[in-house]
Design a protein around this motif. Structure first.
Motif, PDB file in Angstrom:
ATOM      1  N   ALA A   1       8.124   5.928  -7.854  1.00  0.00           N
ATOM      2  CA  ALA A   1       8.698   4.885  -6.990  1.00  0.00           C
ATOM      3  C   ALA A   1       8.591   3.573  -7.740  1.00  0.00           C
ATOM      4  O   ALA A   1       7.749   3.418  -8.640  1.00  0.00           O
TER       5      ALA A   1
ATOM      6  N   THR B   1       5.491   5.684  -0.984  1.00  0.00           N
ATOM      7  CA  THR B   1       6.758   6.221  -1.454  1.00  0.00           C
ATOM      8  C   THR B   1       6.549   7.132  -2.653  1.00  0.00           C
ATOM      9  O   THR B   1       7.126   8.234  -2.729  1.00  0.00           O
TER      10      THR B   1
ATOM     11  N   VAL C   1      12.043   5.098   0.928  1.00  0.00           N
ATOM     12  CA  VAL C   1      11.373   5.160   2.229  1.00  0.00           C
ATOM     13  C   VAL C   1      12.251   5.854   3.256  1.00  0.00           C
ATOM     14  O   VAL C   1      11.782   6.615   4.104  1.00  0.00           O
TER      15      VAL C   1
ATOM     16  N   LYS D   1      12.047   9.495   2.883  1.00  0.00           N
ATOM     17  CA  LYS D   1      10.737   9.953   3.339  1.00  0.00           C
ATOM     18  C   LYS D   1      10.710  10.166   4.828  1.00  0.00           C
ATOM     19  O   LYS D   1      10.099  11.102   5.356  1.00  0.00           O
TER      20      LYS D   1
END
Length: 452
Positions: free
Chosen positions: A410, A426, A447, A450
């Protein structure tokens, strides 16, 4: 001296310092301090001072708190050199028991008392001389330093008994030149106080080797004072000679002791600095792998994230997890698992920049902070690290092991990454994506991904 007048002391720390103090006390070298040793404490009953105290019949104990109960104890001397012990003594001792610094105060008081007595005695002598000139002759002979009366040609006119005893082999002295009789010279030296006094009409002094610079068996403090007639003209000199050999020797000892102390302080300071550096390193280092620990990772990630925000720079984070690490521990043992962790740590450190940071996040998870790296660069580094681990020859008990890692990446700036914690979360989620996708691979996610 009455026993009641003595300073009753107890020593904490029965090492060599304790033994040295006892030796001086028993040799009566510290009588001027009016001290009496009544007890010694040390946790080590084999300490040299502790055993010496026992042999001398002095009370000993392994618990220094027991010294507080000793009869009439009024001072504790801490020779342990430990700040925690000193602080504990200060906290627990009864109010009527003082610490070592009072010894210094007592010593100065004794010095001041002696000096006051000397000053008073000198004033009494001076007053007696003013009252009756008949004492002049007896004082001249009684002075315990050398007195010589010279004329303006440096001829010796009169000397006191101290001079006669000091220069017995040169007798008689009267009529001889002072520089010949006292210093084996053919003329006054340029530093001679008497020469300067004759030339300037005031007092002068000089410390010189005696009898000469070539043979300095002693040191003398020479002073010269002008003898003037009623019109103020210098008609002679009073030369004062004081043997200060002992003082010079003491000064040299003190100088050497000071230099030695300075050397030890410098060494100790260097040792403390080294120890502090080692402690600082230990506080941020994972003991098993030698990588930075989780606490240091968090602090660095937070500070680097704030720096990236201030300067509008990139910042990337990789999260690595060792694939099937539990099987390694279960099948080959935790020692093998530890070796795998250590080997991977070395592989990672060899393949990142000096400015990057590799840290053990926890268990078999390792984090890598990539300074000023975007997501593309982070993925390239992650793939390189994955390949290096996959191709590394892991050996255990003579057998080769295949070890792989799953890596999540990330980077800041990134969509919905508004804090260093989101950056960490992340990268962590990306790592789990890599594991779910089959392990031994690199993945990145946002994000938003996720949350889906």
């Amino acid at each position: 001296m009455r026993e009641a007048d003595k300073l009753n002391v107890a020593i904490v720390g029965g090492g060599r310092g304790c033994r040295a103090i006892m030796d001086m006390l028993f040799a009566k070298k510290l009588d001027h301090l009016q001290m009496k040793l009544i007890g010694v404490a040390d946790i080590n009953p084999e300490a040299v001072g502790y055993r010496h105290a026992q042999n001398r019949g002095i009370y000993t104990t392994q618990d220094y708190h027991e010294l507080y109960k000793a009869k009439n104890v009024n001072m504790i001397i801490d020779l342990t050199g430990r700040d925690d012990v000193a602080a504990e003594i200060s906290r627990t001792k009864p109010d009527n028991i003082r610490l070592m610094d009072q010894v210094i105060a007592r010593l100065f008081q004794e010095i001041f008392r002696i000096e006051e007595e000397r000053v008073a005695e000198r004033k009494r002598v001076e007053e007696a001389l003013r009252e009756d000139g008949r004492f002049l002759e007896s004082v001249f002979d009684a002075i315990q330093n050398g007195i010589t009366v010279l004329d303006c040609e440096f001829n010796i006119i009169r000397v006191n008994p101290w001079i006669e005893n000091t220069h017995r082999s040169k007798m008689p002295l009267i009529g001889k030149k002072c520089y010949e009789a006292y210093h084996n010279r053919k003329a006054p030296c340029p530093r001679c106080p008497s020469l300067r006094t004759l030339g300037r009409g005031d007092a002068h002094s000089e410390i010189v080797p005696y009898p000469s610079e070539q043979n300095p068996t002693r040191w003398m403090d020479l002073s010269a004072f002008p003898l003037k007639n009623a019109s103020g003209r210098v008609v002679g000199i009073i030369a004062h000679m004081k043997d200060i050999t002992s003082r010079k020797q003491a000064e040299e000892v003190l100088k050497n002791a000071h230099n030695e102390l300075a050397r030890r302080v410098e060494e100790r300071t260097a040792e403390l600095a080294k120890a502090n550096k080692q402690l600082e390193k230990l506080s941020v280092t994972d003991e098993l792998t030698g990588l930075y620990n989780r606490r240091h990772l968090m602090r660095t990630l937070e500070s680097e994230y704030k720096r990236a925000l201030r300067h509008n720079r990139n910042l990337a984070l990789l999260m690595l997890d060792i694939d099937h690490f539990k099987q390694v521990n279960d099948q080959l043992g935790h020692l093998c698992g530890d070796r795998v962790l250590q080997e991977i740590a070395r592989v990672l450190k060899r393949n990142v920049r000096a400015s990057d940071l590799v840290a053990r996040y926890g268990g078999e998870e390792i984090a890598v902070i990539l300074i000023e790296a975007g997501i593309s660069a982070a993925l390239e580094v992650a793939e390189k690290l994955r390949q290096e681990v996959e191709t590394h020859a892991f050996m255990w008990d003579g057998k080769s092991l295949r070890v792989t890692v799953s890596i999540g990446a990330a980077a800041h700036p990134g969509k919905n990454i508004q804090s260093w914690k989101q950056l960490l979360d992340t990268a962590d989620q990306a790592m789990y994506r890599a594991k779910e996708a089959g392990r031994n691979r690199v993945a990145a996610c946002t994000v938003e991904e996720k949350k889906i």
